[in-house]
Scaffold this active site. Structure first.
Site, PDB file in Angstrom:
ATOM      1  N   LYS A 156       0.848  -1.256  -0.077  1.00  0.00           N
ATOM      2  CA  LYS A 156      -0.063   0.076  -0.248  1.00  0.00           C
ATOM      3  C   LYS A 156       0.811   1.141   0.129  1.00  0.00           C
ATOM      4  O   LYS A 156       2.059   1.317   0.595  1.00  0.00           O
ATOM      5  CB  LYS A 156      -0.956   0.014   1.228  1.00  0.00           C
TER       6      LYS A 156
ATOM      7  N   SER B  21      -9.831   1.691   2.806  1.00  0.00           N
ATOM      8  CA  SER B  21      -8.738   2.317   2.149  1.00  0.00           C
ATOM      9  C   SER B  21      -7.850   1.645   1.237  1.00  0.00           C
ATOM     10  O   SER B  21      -7.332   2.034   0.429  1.00  0.00           O
ATOM     11  CB  SER B  21      -8.200   3.512   2.910  1.00  0.00           C
TER      12      SER B  21
ATOM     13  N   SER C 127     -10.124  -0.705   6.999  1.00  0.00           N
ATOM     14  CA  SER C 127      -9.362  -0.389   5.819  1.00  0.00           C
ATOM     15  C   SER C 127      -8.665  -1.649   5.118  1.00  0.00           C
ATOM     16  O   SER C 127      -8.226  -1.578   4.084  1.00  0.00           O
ATOM     17  CB  SER C 127      -8.462   0.759   5.930  1.00  0.00           C
TER      18      SER C 127
END
Lengths: 486, 494
Positions: A76, A151, A175
């Site tokens: 990420k 997210s 997330s």
């Protein structure tokens, strides 16, 4: 050569260790997959030159001692990576190249992993659909018009599309678990303090926690083992010996008591979610576990509490993005204040601004007691609910999300309905305890939906074992036909 | 202190107008830089005077994902200071974020302590000419310093130096117990002295290690309610503090007597105009949005940690003063002078290891201080070392030189830094103490002045001094005055 599109992280690790395949071959395979998947927009940055170089180096050195020998991984874009652009999905860090490596990613490289690139995410991890990213939407491999969740949407999307054999995300209010649920993958949010926060772009410091996102539970145990560990550079890191989650992974859950919290049966929840939940309960019963009805009375207050605490911390954490030292600086403005206003006005997206405003408001003098202080008190009550329950039970089973993946734009103009997506995941962050989401089945549209297992602090092994048992029984298979490659 | 005091020994600082006597109420927030190798939350050096931005870590410059880790030594220093102020040590304290935007504050917040400081209430004892006075300490907390904005290097740009960013400061807040610039002077010096004894702050005001925000309000003498106060920010010398208080108090009195009211505000002291001016009003005051820093756990200190530090605490100025009075038979004034600076007391104690106490204290307080004041240097930079001063004093005690010669020798010591022994030997200044030799000189003088001898014998006894003078002249001042006196008396009786 085996079909790497059907291989798990653990299987690839074994293939490399037994020299059936080289790191370079694996790396090339995933690079090819990534190049064919531009439509999904899962990557913000790729660094194939470095990936190939590192893979070649690995094949020369042949050091198979690490947990992730020669395994290429994408991460990420919230993890700072040395000499590789780190954007946090924001314009304000569009061209930011850190001179340092986050502790968690550094742990991965120390175990032998190789970086493939940086994955798209909601701006500063604020979002539940990846739609707040400055770098555009991520398309859920499950369906062209579906969000991947957020997210860690890029992470979940890339994993489901097999652009990386596994990945890591961060989870502040769901997330990791929500996108895992939306993409039919496994995601674990560890106990607060198990994985170092050093070098992760901060959203809400008291809630942020990095965790593994994988194709199955076995991989999850392996990746958690690789990434976790005490870090003296993070004052909230837990100082304890590293656990061997993989080695201790087993399906013996006989006699365990699993709680079913009545507060998680919310109004208007799709029937299918109830069905999947009930199916999970049956599996646990059949595996020898005892089901206990429990109550977590303050669950209803978790979401409002979260949306005070998280923005409050974020408003302060994001103050450093001011155009003075690094990152985007607006060319407009006659003085320092105007430079600040323009830089932040142009550099941040709508959702980030919304949360900075909320956070600033709830910390303001005259409102602090009514909002922030009250929220902290409620947070304690929520934690107490869990503490009390875990005196009687070993784990809790709930759905991961109140719905399956939704369409782009469906909730963009309704922040509250977007925030409601986190309703089952945020209590865990507020309590600082671990939870895992595994695929529970599909709804009538054929979209995956997750089940969540929650345990008390540092009981990751327990939920991994329960998850493994359930995974076998559910035998979920994502039916993805790699449509984006045409 | 009741009784007959002279006017100057009585507290007498009021702003006097035709109508009223105004009492001035002062409270101080002193910012003292902690003596430590590295910063409060990072490993960067705290050394003063480095090239801009050479002592800055990723934490100090607030890069994404960077986290603070507390420097345990700074905690120790704060606790030690708290103990030195006889203050309550809080075993649980919390670090908060104080949020505001400025170019030299990289994170957009300063880590400080707000509701739960590490040190609670304490007190400092002041010895004023009108008696001793206790000044209450409200609290002491730890916080980070900000960087430095440099506005005058370029007309278009402001430069930022982050070397100071993150350096540990102790903010020491007094109660509003101070009543005059003189008391403020005494308070800051005493506080500085205590911290220097403890080696927790070097107190160097030129380098900014010690600075203060001064709160001033006024009220009519006899009133008990406090007036509205103004805060004068960041005053960096004791002299400026005194001037700022005086000018600010007068400004407030003028306003009040002309029927206006005081606005609670933050002001700055203009060192050129010698007056304060408004910086920001109450309405413009920042809302700092304090909240506990989620990157740091609440700070917990063990009782044993505090007890250990207590045991290791050095003798502090007040204790040392009492000991000096008792053990060395010094007056309270002398004792205070000798203990006020740790370096002075160290110097004194070094001298009296080998030399007479009474002579030592006089030589330090009178002769040495005069030289240091004149040259404007600290005692640790004194050209006369404690050892050399002891040698000089021993030459006096043993009768080798007279007090008068000693002063000559001392002057040479100041200029050259060489030892008293060498100077006395090289210049042949050693006192003539051989009675036979002295007798010879006396005889010579008496022979030469036979008329005056007759006058003396017929009753003009004042001439005794004349004979002494003549003897000293011939001996070039080296004759032992005591012996000269004795022998002269016997010779004149003959």
């Amino acid at each position: 050569m085996s079909d790497l599109n059907k291989s798990t992280l653990t299987q690839i690790t074994n293939l490399i260790k037994t020299k059936k395949i080289s790191s370079l071959e694996v790396t090339k395979f995933f690079i090819k997959n990534i190049e064919k998947a531009k439509k999904l927009n899962t990557f913000i940055t790729t660094c194939f030159e470095k990936s190939l170089k590192d893979a070649k180096n690995f094949d020369i050195k042949k050091n198979y001692n690490g947990l992730l020998p020669g395994i290429p991984l994408a991460v990420k874009d919230l993890f700072c990576t040395k000499n590789i652009k780190t954007t946090a999905g924001s314009k304000i860090l569009e061209n930011f190249i850190p001179a340092y490596e986050s502790s968690v990613t550094n742990n991965l490289w120390l175990e032998g992993a190789i970086i493939l690139g940086k994955l798209n995410c909601d701006e500063f991890a604020m979002g539940s659909s990846n739609e707040t990213s400055y770098f555009g939407n991520v398309i859920n491999p499950i369906g062209k018009n579906l969000v991947p969740g957020g997210s860690s949407g890029g992470s979940a999307g890339a994993l489901a599309a097999n652009l990386t054999p596994a990945t890591i995300g961060t989870d502040t209010g769901g997330s990791i678990r929500q996108p895992a649920s939306f993409t039919g993958t496994v995601g674990l949010k560890p106990t607060y303090g198990l994985c170092s926060r050093w070098g992760i772009v901060a959203f809400a410091s008291s809630l942020d926690q990095a965790g593994p996102m994988t194709k199955n539970v076995e991989d999850c145990a392996l990746l958690l083992e690789a990434m976790s560990g005490y870090d003296p550079k993070d004052s909230t890191s837990i100082n304890k010996k590293k656990e061997q989650y993989s080695k201790n992974l087993n399906e013996n859950i006989k006699g365990l008591k699993i709680g079913i919290p009545k507060e998680y049966r919310i109004d208007n929840m799709p029937k299918e979610i109830d069905n999947i939940w009930n199916k999970g309960i049956d599996i646990l019963k059949k595996s020898g576990a005892t089901i206990v009805n429990i109550s977590l009375p303050h669950t209803n207050y978790a979401l409002p509490t979260y949306y005070i605490v998280a923005p409050a911390e974020a408003s302060s954490n994001l103050a450093r993005y001011d155009g003075v030292k690094y990152g985007y600086r607006s060319k407009k403005g006659k003085n320092l204040t105007e430079m600040y206003e323009n830089t932040r006005g142009e550099g941040f997206g709508r959702e980030v601004k919304r949360r900075v405003l909320i956070g600033t408001y709830v910390l303001s003098s005259g409102y602090y007691d009514a909002y922030y202080l009250k929220a902290q008190k409620v947070r304690k009550l929520i934690k107490n609910d869990f503490d009390e329950s875990f005196k009687k039970i070993d784990a809790i089973l709930t759905p991961s999300t109140p719905s399956s993946a939704f369409k782009f734009g469906e909730k963009t103009n309704d922040p509250i309905s977007m925030y409601l997506n986190d309703i089952f995941t945020v209590p865990v962050n507020l309590a600082g305890i671990p939870a895992i989401s595994i695929p529970g089945g599909v709804d009538n549209k054929g979209y995956p939906m997750g089940l969540q297992l929650i345990a008390k602090a540092l009981d990751e092994q327990k939920i991994l074992n329960i998850a493994l048992t359930m995974e076998k029984a559910i035998n979920f298979k994502n039916s993805i036909n790699r449509w984006w490659e045409n | 202190m009741v009784g007959k005091l002279m006017q100057k020994d009585k507290f007498n600082y009021f702003i006097k107008t035709e109508k009223n006597n105004w009492e001035v109420i002062i409270g101080l927030e002193v910012h003292a830089q902690v003596v430590s190798e590295s910063k409060l939350f990072s490993g960067s050096s705290t050394k003063f005077g480095g090239k801009p931005n050479t002592q800055v870590s990723l934490v100090d410059s607030a890069f994404p994902g960077m986290l603070p880790v507390i420097n345990e030594y700074c905690i120790e220093q704060a606790v030690k200071t708290g103990l030195g102020l006889n203050a309550k040590i809080n075993l649980d304290s919390i670090f908060d974020r104080k949020n505001y935007f400025y170019a030299d504050l990289p994170a957009g917040y300063q880590i400080s302590q707000y509701k739960n400081p590490i040190v609670g209430e304490g007190e400092i004892n002041l010895d004023m000419p009108y008696g001793s006075k206790k000044i209450g300490i409200e609290r002491l907390h730890l916080e980070q310093d900000a960087g430095k904005s440099i506005h005058d290097l370029s007309p278009d740009n402001t430069y930022v130096d982050l070397n100071r960013s993150g350096v540990a400061l102790m903010e020491i807040v007094s109660k509003p117990d101070l009543r005059s610039p003189e008391e403020v002077n005494s308070y800051v010096k005493k506080l500085r002295s205590i911290m220097r004894y403890l080696n927790t702050c070097d107190g160097n005001m030129q380098e900014g290690s010690l600075r203060a925000d001064v709160n001033v309000s006024v009220r009519k003498k006899g009133e008990t309610k406090f007036g509205t106060r103004c805060e004068i920010k960041n005053v960096n010398s004791i002299k400026f503090m005194e001037m700022a208080i005086d000018s600010e108090a007068k400004r407030q009195v003028e306003l009040l007597e002309s029927g206006k009211s005081i606005d609670q505000e933050t002001r700055l002291f203009d060192t050129k105009k010698k007056e304060t001016r408004s910086m920001r009003s109450k309405e413009e005051a920042h809302d700092y949005r304090y909240f506990p820093d989620p990157d740091l756990l609440p700070l917990k200190i063990n009782k044993s940690f505090v007890e250990n530090l207590k045991k290791k605490l050095p003798e502090l100025p007040d204790q040392k003063r009492d000991r000096y009075i008792k053990k060395f038979n010094l007056s309270p004034y002398e004792a205070n002078v000798l203990v006020s600076e740790i370096d002075v007391s160290k110097f004194f104690e070094e001298v009296i290891k080998t030399a007479d106490i009474k002579l030592a204290k006089n030589w330090i307080i009178v002769e040495l201080f005069a030289v240091l004041n004149e040259k404007n240097i600290e005692i640790k930079d004194s050209p006369v070392t404690p050892k050399n001063l002891a040698i000089l004093i021993n030459q006096i005690s043993s009768g080798n030189i007279s007090g008068k010669i000693a002063k000559e020798v001392f002057d040479i010591m100041i200029k050259t830094g060489s030892s008293a022994d060498k100077i006395i030997e090289n210049k042949g200044l050693k006192q003539q103490s051989n009675p036979e030799e002295i007798k010879k000189i006396i005889k010579k003088v008496l022979d030469k002045n036979s008329e005056k001898v007759l006058e003396y014998k017929s009753g003009k006894v004042k001439l005794f001094g004349f004979f002494i003078g003549e003897v000293m002249k011939i001996s070039a001042g080296k004759a032992n005055p005591k012996l000269v006196n004795e022998i002269l008396k016997t010779e004149l009786k003959k």
